[in-house]
Design a protein around this motif. Structure first.
Motif, PDB file in Angstrom:
ATOM      1  N   HIS A  63       0.814  -1.213   0.000  1.00 26.78           N
ATOM      2  CA  HIS A  63       0.000   0.000   0.000  1.00 26.78           C
ATOM      3  C   HIS A  63       0.849   1.266   0.000  1.00 26.78           C
ATOM      4  CE1 HIS A  63      -2.945  -2.900   2.103  1.00 26.78           C
ATOM      5  NE2 HIS A  63      -3.211  -2.879   0.818  1.00 26.78           N
ATOM      6  N   LYS A  64       2.041   1.148  -0.563  1.00 30.01           N
ATOM      7  CA  LYS A  64       2.916   2.306  -0.713  1.00 30.01           C
ATOM      8  C   LYS A  64       2.806   2.847  -2.133  1.00 30.01           C
ATOM      9  CE  LYS A  64       4.557   1.726   3.453  1.00 30.01           C
ATOM     10  NZ  LYS A  64       4.126   2.627   4.551  1.00 30.01           N
ATOM     11  N   LEU A  65       3.054   4.140  -2.281  1.00 27.89           N
ATOM     12  CA  LEU A  65       2.934   4.797  -3.568  1.00 27.89           C
ATOM     13  C   LEU A  65       4.018   4.300  -4.524  1.00 27.89           C
ATOM     14  CD1 LEU A  65       0.989   7.066  -4.527  1.00 27.89           C
ATOM     15  CD2 LEU A  65       2.865   8.675  -4.134  1.00 27.89           C
ATOM     16  N   THR A  66       3.636   3.944  -5.744  1.00 31.01           N
ATOM     17  CA  THR A  66       4.596   3.568  -6.779  1.00 31.01           C
ATOM     18  C   THR A  66       4.992   4.817  -7.570  1.00 31.01           C
ATOM     19  OG1 THR A  66       2.875   3.158  -8.416  1.00 31.01           O
ATOM     20  CG2 THR A  66       3.492   1.313  -6.988  1.00 31.01           C
ATOM     21  N   PRO A  67       6.033   4.744  -8.390  1.00 30.28           N
ATOM     22  CA  PRO A  67       6.357   5.901  -9.255  1.00 30.28           C
ATOM     23  C   PRO A  67       5.176   6.307 -10.133  1.00 30.28           C
ATOM     24  CG  PRO A  67       8.208   4.376  -9.186  1.00 30.28           C
ATOM     25  CD  PRO A  67       7.086   3.696  -8.461  1.00 30.28           C
ATOM     26  N   CYS A 116       0.362   9.918 -11.114  1.00 35.70           N
ATOM     27  CA  CYS A 116      -1.103   9.977 -11.197  1.00 35.70           C
ATOM     28  C   CYS A 116      -1.671  11.029 -10.249  1.00 35.70           C
ATOM     29  CB  CYS A 116      -1.712   8.619 -10.865  1.00 35.70           C
ATOM     30  SG  CYS A 116      -1.497   7.366 -12.142  1.00 35.70           S
ATOM     31  N   ALA A 117      -1.019  11.209  -9.106  1.00 37.70           N
ATOM     32  CA  ALA A 117      -1.530  12.150  -8.108  1.00 37.70           C
ATOM     33  C   ALA A 117      -1.534  13.587  -8.618  1.00 37.70           C
ATOM     34  CB  ALA A 117      -0.697  12.050  -6.833  1.00 37.70           C
ATOM     35  N   LYS A 118      -0.798  13.880  -9.672  1.00 36.52           N
ATOM     36  CA  LYS A 118      -0.734  15.240 -10.204  1.00 36.52           C
ATOM     37  C   LYS A 118      -1.915  15.579 -11.112  1.00 36.52           C
ATOM     38  CE  LYS A 118       3.286  15.770  -8.240  1.00 36.52           C
ATOM     39  NZ  LYS A 118       3.421  16.608  -7.010  1.00 36.52           N
ATOM     40  N   TRP A 119      -2.658  14.554 -11.529  1.00 31.61           N
ATOM     41  CA  TRP A 119      -3.797  14.785 -12.423  1.00 31.61           C
ATOM     42  C   TRP A 119      -5.053  15.087 -11.603  1.00 31.61           C
ATOM     43  CZ3 TRP A 119      -3.514  15.176 -17.643  1.00 31.61           C
ATOM     44  CH2 TRP A 119      -2.380  14.674 -18.284  1.00 31.61           C
ATOM     45  N   MET A 122      -4.930   5.929 -16.658  1.00 32.54           N
ATOM     46  CA  MET A 122      -5.085   5.842 -18.112  1.00 32.54           C
ATOM     47  C   MET A 122      -4.300   6.957 -18.809  1.00 32.54           C
ATOM     48  SD  MET A 122      -8.546   6.344 -20.375  1.00 32.54           S
ATOM     49  CE  MET A 122      -8.543   8.122 -20.067  1.00 32.54           C
ATOM     50  N   LEU A 123      -4.398   8.176 -18.295  1.00 31.69           N
ATOM     51  CA  LEU A 123      -3.686   9.300 -18.904  1.00 31.69           C
ATOM     52  C   LEU A 123      -2.175   9.097 -18.829  1.00 31.69           C
ATOM     53  CD1 LEU A 123      -5.903  12.179 -17.487  1.00 31.69           C
ATOM     54  CD2 LEU A 123      -5.578  11.671 -19.916  1.00 31.69           C
ATOM     55  N   GLU A 124      -1.702   8.602 -17.686  1.00 32.76           N
ATOM     56  CA  GLU A 124      -0.260   8.419 -17.516  1.00 32.76           C
ATOM     57  C   GLU A 124       0.288   7.343 -18.455  1.00 32.76           C
ATOM     58  OE1 GLU A 124       2.496   9.561 -15.971  1.00 32.76           O
ATOM     59  OE2 GLU A 124       1.281  11.340 -15.625  1.00 32.76           O
ATOM     60  N   ARG A 125      -0.496   6.304 -18.713  1.00 35.46           N
ATOM     61  CA  ARG A 125       0.003   5.199 -19.531  1.00 35.46           C
ATOM     62  C   ARG A 125      -0.381   5.330 -21.005  1.00 35.46           C
ATOM     63  NH1 ARG A 125      -1.146  -0.536 -17.001  1.00 35.46           N
ATOM     64  NH2 ARG A 125       0.253  -1.040 -18.749  1.00 35.46           N
ATOM     65  N   ALA A 126      -1.161   6.381 -21.325  1.00 37.72           N
ATOM     66  CA  ALA A 126      -1.607   6.557 -22.712  1.00 37.72           C
ATOM     67  C   ALA A 126      -0.448   6.836 -23.649  1.00 37.72           C
ATOM     68  CB  ALA A 126      -2.634   7.684 -22.781  1.00 37.72           C
ATOM     69  N   GLY A 127       0.628   7.425 -23.120  1.00 42.25           N
ATOM     70  CA  GLY A 127       1.779   7.708 -23.969  1.00 42.25           C
ATOM     71  C   GLY A 127       2.375   6.455 -24.569  1.00 42.25           C
ATOM     72  N   ASP A 128       2.322   5.335 -23.832  1.00 40.02           N
ATOM     73  CA  ASP A 128       2.856   4.070 -24.355  1.00 40.02           C
ATOM     74  C   ASP A 128       2.074   3.612 -25.574  1.00 40.02           C
ATOM     75  OD1 ASP A 128       4.580   4.160 -22.210  1.00 40.02           O
ATOM     76  OD2 ASP A 128       3.364   2.808 -20.966  1.00 40.02           O
ATOM     77  N   LEU A 129       0.810   4.017 -25.665  1.00 44.06           N
ATOM     78  CA  LEU A 129      -0.030   3.646 -26.808  1.00 44.06           C
ATOM     79  C   LEU A 129      -0.057   4.725 -27.881  1.00 44.06           C
ATOM     80  CD1 LEU A 129      -3.092   2.283 -24.766  1.00 44.06           C
ATOM     81  CD2 LEU A 129      -1.296   0.940 -25.854  1.00 44.06           C
ATOM     82  N   LYS A 130       0.708   5.805 -27.633  1.00 43.54           N
ATOM     83  CA  LYS A 130       0.688   6.971 -28.527  1.00 43.54           C
ATOM     84  C   LYS A 130      -0.747   7.471 -28.705  1.00 43.54           C
ATOM     85  CE  LYS A 130       4.905   5.809 -31.084  1.00 43.54           C
ATOM     86  NZ  LYS A 130       5.365   4.836 -30.095  1.00 43.54           N
ATOM     87  N   ALA A 131      -1.439   7.546 -27.585  1.00 42.83           N
ATOM     88  CA  ALA A 131      -2.869   7.888 -27.631  1.00 42.83           C
ATOM     89  C   ALA A 131      -3.221   8.944 -26.597  1.00 42.83           C
ATOM     90  CB  ALA A 131      -3.711   6.635 -27.402  1.00 42.83           C
ATOM     91  N   LEU A 132      -2.286   9.828 -26.255  1.00 45.07           N
ATOM     92  CA  LEU A 132      -2.563  10.821 -25.225  1.00 45.07           C
ATOM     93  C   LEU A 132      -3.652  11.817 -25.635  1.00 45.07           C
ATOM     94  CD1 LEU A 132      -1.849  11.461 -22.378  1.00 45.07           C
ATOM     95  CD2 LEU A 132       0.159  12.729 -23.165  1.00 45.07           C
TER      96      LEU A 132
END
Length: 814
Positions: free
Chosen positions: A402-406, A411-414, A423-433
């Motif tokens: 239950h500790k914060l991951t990178p 995600c906490a900034k959104w 979803m927003l943080e990982r969308a870059g991997d799909l080139k779908a931001l």
């Protein structure tokens, strides 16, 4: 400035806060607390050279309070008094009083836990009990108790749960009460007519109010902007000479001020959201028309998101709105519902009905993994807290501890729900931001409709100006992400949704029937093209308490995309589960995403620990194997002691024993793989082994298995009734109790045993906890009835002088 009731308490407030760092202020509507108290505190010694924060529950209230106080100082907003909220602020280097919305405080604390330069925090209208207000107070108390004992905290409202607040602020926290200024208000109920639109209903009642003698300006309170716009249009059409003014949070501060400004030549009709329920006094208004509805944030299990929902107001809110009509003169309140309509007395704290994943994320950023590490007015429900943690772990936002991951830190900034942030943080991997920003604005902005999500999103991307609210939010997110919405393409829609809803990825069992990753089975109409897809993501679902889960909206997902998004699927996992059909544990190795098995192969040997955990899980689902007759008497004895002696004795209730199986039962499950084997184990001895030797001796003394009775027998006690907080039962033939004057007791004399006196046929003829009373009052009637029916058994006239016996008159014959 004209005098207000709060003015006579300002010196007391300043004096208390000079020597105490906490204060509760209960000030009734119309007292003037929101604007007078903060300005008066700017002059005290402990605040000099520093800022004060005034928390308001609504954006409109924050802007208008800042504007009103700036006017009192003869300054524009942004100098001495400014405001700050998400996406909008007006402050400067000269600002000493910041009026902020409640979520802003949490962000300020996360960015600077010391709150350097802030002398105090004022929580206004705390009775509304939003999640943000509860979290903000919990964090502020943590800061004050650890590193800022000079930080002043003032909690104020018209109504406060003083006892609940004292539990966290301290029993000695000062409390100041101030009466408001209230004139008489006449209340009338005006429900709508059959077939009448809401706008026409409101228009009819406005006409009635304006025709009433003594009416000044009119305030109409409606739940949201759409309702306000319809009523304003109807009023402008029907009453072109009236000053009809909308008031809501989407307006600029100048528009809001204009709406509240008095009119020298026209009567005003202000059509407002619930912002005017508290915090704001509308000058010149003495008639309120209350629509009886409110728009509040509620967690929707269907979509997995918190959305604004329209519902009926509670009684306390209705009374608060009614009071608005009597702030400055006698008035009237028209309620647009029937007098017989039932209203809840108070609104529930939002924390009791909210999705807590965002709260769990905020506190993980704070360094807190358990809600019990902070002090709460209303503690977060354990179930909702655990669900929030489980979701964040699945999203990759928290680790298994239950500790914060990178990823979680990013995600906490959104400014969106955690699942959308992931979803927003990982969308870059799909080139779908770009698509992710548009999708996030759609998912957060409203309930998804019955139509295709892809079609809805395509409409907005093609014609963004038709959807101004969506466009505004999408552009805000795109600016933060550094992309352009116009670059969005729809192809990665399914994978993006799988990132936001990992627990709702579904695997087809048969056409129209899917197993979801969370273990539930969900159905989809066969007429829907998705019904025949191998894998889908269920976006909106309807789930009855005991009924099937129905998929309302979803999108297809390729298996290759699923495996790419969640590479852990490729790892083989040992899985041991209880098979209800086979009546035993079965094991296999699987490649899986949650409950979805992508591939499987037999498991040659069942791992010992996996077997143990599977057995414990099966027992929790079928507790009858464990908590049957064998443990009933033992649990009843312990229940007797814990109910009557107290916390010195453990909780052996069904819930507690099932929750603690790992500690008292698991060590004894070696070599066992069937539930039927568990029935043969000495479960009672295992439970008793959790007590110390001294406790076991005392246990046997306080809750003995049997009692000596006058006939010389040693008869067992039945402790099963103690599980329902009833006394234990001693059943014996009536003749065996002759001469027994004192009702026996257990638990060191705390509980009198319930005596079941039996006939020779061993049926109860009397149940009593007072033997003397029975012998004197009940026995003569029993004797009269029984001695003719059972002549071979003794029925003496004086049972207290008779010899107790288990025999008939002819000794030796039982």
């Amino acid at each position: 400035m004209s005098a207000l009731p709060i003015d006579q308490h300002l010196d007391s407030i300043k004096a208390v806060l000079a020597s105490s760092n906490r204060l509760m202020l209960i000030a009734q509507p119309g007292a003037g607390k929101t604007t007078r108290v903060p300005l008066s505190l700017l002059t005290v010694d402990w605040a000099k050279g520093q800022k004060l924060l005034l928390l308001e529950p609504r954006r409109v209230a924050a802007r208008l309070a800042a504007s009103f106080m700036s006017q009192q100082l003869g300054e524009p907003v942004g100098q001495t008094v400014g405001y700050r909220m998400r996406g909008d602020s007006c402050v400067s280097a000269q600002t000493r009083l910041e009026v902020v919305t409640q979520g802003v405080l949490t962000r300020m604390l996360q960015d600077d836990p010391l709150l350097e330069g802030v002398a105090g925090i004022i929580f206004d209208e705390f009775h509304e009990r939003s999640v943000d207000a509860d979290v903000g107070l919990a964090l502020a108390l943590d800061v004050q108790a650890s590193i800022r004992d000079d930080l002043r905290l003032l909690v104020m409202s018209a109504t406060l749960d003083v006892d609940a607040l004292k539990r966290i602020l301290g029993d000695q926290v000062p409390v100041i009460e101030c009466h408001g200024r209230q004139y008489p208000v006449v209340t009338a109920y005006r429900p709508g007519l059959s077939g009448e639109s809401d706008a026409n209903h409101t228009l009819r009642v406005v006409n009635e109010a304006l025709a009433m003698p003594g009416t000044q300006d009119v305030l109409v309170i409606l739940p949201g902007v759409a309702e306000i716009n319809r009523v304003v249009a109807a009023l402008n059409s029907a009453m072109p000479l009236m000053a009809v003014r909308p008031l809501h949070g989407r307006m600029s501060i100048a528009e809001q001020q204009a709406a509240l400004a008095p009119s020298a030549s026209q009567q005003r009709i202000i059509v407002s959201t619930a912002i005017t329920e508290s915090s704001i006094t509308v000058d010149g208004m003495n008639v309120v028309i209350d629509g009886g509805l409110e728009r509040v944030p509620l967690f929707h299990p269907r979509s997995g998101l918190t959305r604004l929902t329209t519902r009926r107001i509670n009684r306390a809110s209705a009374d608060q709105r009614r009071g608005r009509a009597g702030r400055q003169r006698e008035g009237a309140c028209f309620r647009l519902w029937a007098q017989e309509q039932t209203l809840a007395p108070y609104g529930e704290p939002e924390i009791q009905q909210a999705d807590l994943s965002a709260v769990v994320l905020e506190l993980a950023c704070w360094g807190v993994s358990s809600s019990e590490d902070l002090r709460w007015v209303t503690p977060p429900p354990k179930g909702a807290w655990s669900s929030g943690q489980a979701l964040l772990i699945q999203l990759g936002v928290l680790d298994q501890y239950h500790k914060l991951t990178p990823l979680g830190a990013r995600c906490a900034k959104w400014p969106v729900a955690p699942r959308i942030a992931a979803m927003l943080e990982r969308a870059g991997d799909l080139k779908a931001l770009p698509l992710a920003c548009g999708l996030a604005a759609l998912l957060e902005g409203r309930e998804t409709a019955q139509s295709s999500l892809a079609d809805e999103l395509a409409q907005r991307l093609r014609h963004p100006k038709r959807f101004p609210n969506w466009q505004r939010e999408a552009l805000r997110l795109a600016k933060k992400a550094g992309v352009r919405i116009s670059d969005a393409v729809l192809e990665p829609l399914g994978p993006l949704l799988a990132l936001a809803y990992p627990e709702r990825i579904g695997q087809q069992l048969s056409p129209g029937q899917f197993r979801l990753a969370n273990g539930k089975t969900a159905t989809l109409s066969l007429s829907n093209t998705l019904a025949h897809q191998a894998y889908i993501v269920a976006i909106a679902i309807n789930s009855a308490a005991n009924g099937p889960v129905r998929i309302v909206t979803g999108e297809s997902l390729a298996l290759a995309s699923l495996c790419s998004l969640y590479p852990g699927i490729s790892q083989w996992q040992s899985r041991v589960e209880w098979s209800q059909e086979q009546g035993r544990l079965v094991g296999e190795e699987v490649q899986a995403h949650g409950s979805l098995v992508i591939a499987r192969r037999p498991l040659a040997r069942l791992p010992e620990e996996a077997v143990k955990q599977a057995l414990l899980g099966a027992l929790r689902q079928q507790p009858g194997w464990l908590l049957g007759d064998q443990l009933q008497q033992l649990r009843g004895r312990m229940s007797l002691l814990s109910d009557n002696i107290g916390a010195a004795w453990p909780d052996w209730s069904e819930e507690a024993l099932l929750a603690s199986l790992e500690s008292w039962l698991a060590p004894y499950l070696i070599g066992i793989n069937r539930l039927s084997q568990i029935e043969k184990l000495p479960l009672g001895r295992y439970l008793l082994n959790t007590l110390t030797w001294e406790q076991q001796l005392e246990f046997e003394q306080l809750a003995p298995l049997a009692l000596d009775v006058p006939s010389g027998k040693h008869i067992g006690l039945d402790y099963a009734p103690c599980l329902s907080q009833r006394p234990p039962v001693l059943a014996l033939k009536l003749q065996e109790a002759f001469g027994w004057r004192i009702t026996p007791t257990v638990a060191n004399g705390a509980v009198a045993v319930m005596i079941h006196l039996l006939s020779p046929a061993r049926r109860p003829v009397q149940v009593t906890q007072d033997l003397i009373s029975f012998w004197q009052n009940g026995y003569p009637d029993v004797r009269k009835e029984m001695r003719g029916r059972y002549p071979k058994h003794p029925w003496p006239e004086d049972p207290l002088a008779a010899l107790a016996t288990s025999y008939t008159k002819k000794r030796g014959q039982p």
